[in-house]
Scaffold this active site. Structure first.
Site, mmCIF file in Angstrom:
data_model
loop_
_atom_site.group_PDB
_atom_site.id
_atom_site.type_symbol
_atom_site.label_atom_id
_atom_site.label_comp_id
_atom_site.label_asym_id
_atom_site.label_seq_id
_atom_site.Cartn_x
_atom_site.Cartn_y
_atom_site.Cartn_z
ATOM 1 N N ASN A 136 0.826 -1.216 0.000
ATOM 2 C CA ASN A 136 0.000 0.000 0.000
ATOM 3 C C ASN A 136 0.861 1.267 0.000
ATOM 4 O O ASN A 136 0.345 2.369 0.143
ATOM 5 C CB ASN A 136 -0.962 -0.001 1.198
ATOM 6 C CG ASN A 136 -0.222 0.023 2.532
ATOM 7 O OD1 ASN A 136 1.007 0.044 2.575
ATOM 8 N ND2 ASN A 136 -0.966 0.023 3.621
ATOM 9 N N GLU A 143 1.797 4.533 7.425
ATOM 10 C CA GLU A 143 0.731 4.063 6.541
ATOM 11 C C GLU A 143 0.159 5.242 5.741
ATOM 12 O O GLU A 143 0.247 6.396 6.184
ATOM 13 C CB GLU A 143 -0.386 3.436 7.384
ATOM 14 C CG GLU A 143 0.043 2.233 8.217
ATOM 15 C CD GLU A 143 0.089 0.927 7.416
ATOM 16 O OE1 GLU A 143 0.258 0.974 6.178
ATOM 17 O OE2 GLU A 143 -0.037 -0.137 8.048
#
Ligand code: GLP
Length: 244
Positions: A136, A143
Site C-alpha cells: 500500500n 501508513e
C-alpha cells in the site's frame, strides 16, 4: 534518484549486499537503518555470506531498525527483534550494544518512541537507510494517510499491513498487534543515503506510483522522491510498470 534493475530478487539482494559491504569497509563505524519483511531476508543472508566468506566486519557498525510491534517482548517470535536475531544478528559479529530496535514492550510506547529518536540523533544520524515498501506504499509503519508524522512515533497499522505480517502469528492477522513504533518520514528522510529495495510482481504497481507518481501522503514512499541521495534496487518484476 538512481534505479538499479537486476534480473532476479536474489541478484538485487546480492548487489545491495555488496553496496552495504563496501560502505562498511569505507566507514567501519557506519550507522545503518534496517528494515524487516520478506524482501530483506535474501539481503541478510547475503550479508551473512560476506561475513563468513570475506570477513565483512560488523563490530563497529551501529544499526537502528525502522520499526517494531507495540506490546511484544523481544523474545516473541513475531517481534522484529526476533526476526533480526534469526536472519542477521545471530550469524554475524554485530555488537549487541550497537544493534537497536524500539522496545515493543516498553511501558510507555510514546516515551520509547522519543527515546529512540534521541538515540539515533546521539549516534550522529543514519548514514545509510535501507528500506522496503509495503504493497500500500507504506514505509516502516508510516501508513497512507492525509498527513504523516515526521519523528519516531506510535502508529496504527492498517488491516492490510496486519494481514501481510500474519505468518509469524499463526497465520491469524487478528493476532498481529494493532500498533507499532516506527521511525517517521522525517527520520527516514534525514538519512544521508536512502536505499529502497523492492522485488516481485506484487510490488510493481506501488513501485511505479511511488517513484513516478505525484508526491503524496497517501503513498508514503513517494516522499522518497524528494531525497537528494536515493538509490532504488529492483528486480525485473518489480520494475515491470515503470515507464522509463
Ligand atoms: C512491513 C514492514 C515494512 C516492510 C514492509 C514490506 O510491514 N513494517 O518495513 O518494508 O512491510 O514487507 P515485505 O518485504 O514482506 O513485502
Amino acid at each position: 534518484m538512481r534505479i538499479a534493475i537486476l534480473p532476479t530478487p536474489l541478484a538485487a539482494a546480492r548487489t545491495l549486499a555488496d553496496v552495504i559491504a563496501e560502505a562498511i569497509r569505507r566507514q567501519p563505524a557506519l550507522v545503518l537503518g534496517l528494515p524487516t519483511g520478506k524482501t530483506p531476508i535474501a539481503l541478510y543472508s547475503a550479508l551473512v555470506e560476506r561475513h563468513q566468506a570475506s570477513r565483512l566486519d560488523f563490530r563497529r557498525v551501529t544499526a537502528f531498525n525502522i520499526d517494531e510491534f507495540v506490546g511484544l517482548p523481544a523474545e516473541h517470535p513475531g517481534s522484529f527483534a526476533a526476526y533480526m536475531a534469526r536472519h542477521l544478528y545471530r550469524h554475524v559479529n554485530f555488537s549487541p550494544r550497537r544493534s537497536h530496535l524500539p522496545a515493543g514492550d516498553a511501558r510507555n510506547p510514546q516515551q520509547e518512541a522519543a527515546r529512540y529518536e534521541a538515540a539515533i540523533d546521539r549516534a550522529g544520524g543514519i548514514d545509510l537507510m535501507v528500506l522496503g515498501i509495503g504493497r500500500n506504499g507504506h514505509i516502516g509503519f508510516n501508513e497512507p494517510a492525509s498527513s504523516l508524522v515526521s519523528d519516531t512515533h506510535v502508529a496504527r497499522l492498517t488491516p492490510e499491513t496486519r494481514r501481510s505480517n500474519a505468518d509469524a502469528f499463526d497465520g491469524d492477522w487478528r493476532k498481529v498487534p494493532r500498533t507499532g513504533i516506527t521511525m517517521g518520514v522525517g527520520t527516514l528522510l534525514r538519512a544521508r543515503h536512502v536505499i529502497l529495495i523492492a522485488t516481485g510482481a506484487s510490488k510493481a504497481r506501488i513501485v511505479s506510483r511511488a517513484l513516478e507518481g505525484p508526491i503524496a501522503t497517501n503513498v508514503p514512499a513517494s516522499l522518497l522522491q524528494a531525497h537528494p541521495n536515493l538509490t532504488v534496487f529492483l528486480d525485473r518484476a518489480a520494475a515491470g510498470r515503470l515507464s522509463r
